[in-house]
Design a protein around this motif. Structure first.
Motif, short mmCIF file in Angstrom:
data_model
loop_
_atom_site.label_atom_id
_atom_site.label_comp_id
_atom_site.label_asym_id
_atom_site.label_seq_id
_atom_site.Cartn_x
_atom_site.Cartn_y
_atom_site.Cartn_z
N THR A 24 -69.04 60.32 -60.10
CA THR A 24 -67.89 60.08 -59.22
C THR A 24 -68.15 58.91 -58.29
O THR A 24 -67.27 58.06 -58.10
CB THR A 24 -67.55 61.35 -58.42
OG1 THR A 24 -67.29 62.42 -59.33
CG2 THR A 24 -66.36 61.14 -57.52
N ILE A 28 -65.97 55.49 -58.29
CA ILE A 28 -65.36 54.93 -57.08
C ILE A 28 -65.81 53.49 -56.86
O ILE A 28 -65.01 52.61 -56.53
CB ILE A 28 -65.66 55.82 -55.86
CG1 ILE A 28 -64.91 57.15 -56.00
CG2 ILE A 28 -65.29 55.12 -54.55
CD1 ILE A 28 -65.36 58.22 -55.02
N ASP A 29 -67.11 53.24 -57.04
CA ASP A 29 -67.62 51.86 -56.92
C ASP A 29 -66.92 50.95 -57.92
O ASP A 29 -66.52 49.83 -57.58
CB ASP A 29 -69.14 51.82 -57.17
CG ASP A 29 -69.94 52.35 -56.00
OD1 ASP A 29 -69.37 52.50 -54.89
OD2 ASP A 29 -71.14 52.62 -56.20
N ASN A 32 -63.36 50.15 -56.99
CA ASN A 32 -63.32 49.23 -55.86
C ASN A 32 -63.99 47.89 -56.16
O ASN A 32 -64.22 47.09 -55.26
CB ASN A 32 -63.95 49.88 -54.63
CG ASN A 32 -63.11 51.02 -54.11
OD1 ASN A 32 -61.90 50.94 -54.09
ND2 ASN A 32 -63.76 52.09 -53.69
#
Length: 78
Positions: A24, A28-29, A32
């Motif tokens: 997760t 997310i990294d 983004n």
């Protein structure tokens, strides 16, 4: 045998949570457009192609099998 089955269940539960948490964070990294902060991938790589994802899937499969074994064990004791 009961203690061994419960130990396996909790170890796989912890491993599954850890693996999916790492995945997760990596996802997310990636969303983004940042480099991976967990160390599973070098640079900006699709997280579904990294060892973290495959490890999380295998941990989940092992955990599900362990839960099924635990359920069968409980039913056989009744």
């Amino acid at each position: 045998m009961k203690k061994l089955i419960w130990s396996e269940f909790f170890i796989l539960l912890a491993g599954t949570i850890f693996a999916w948490t790492n995945f997760t964070i990596e996802l997310i990294d990636w969303l983004n457009k940042r480099a991976c902060s967990t160390g599973c991938a070098v640079g900006i790589v699709n997280p579904f192609l990294t060892p973290c994802f495959y490890g999380a899937v295998f941990f989940l499969i092992a955990f599900i099998i362990s839960a099924m074994i635990l359920k069968q064990f409980k039913q056989s004791k009744k």
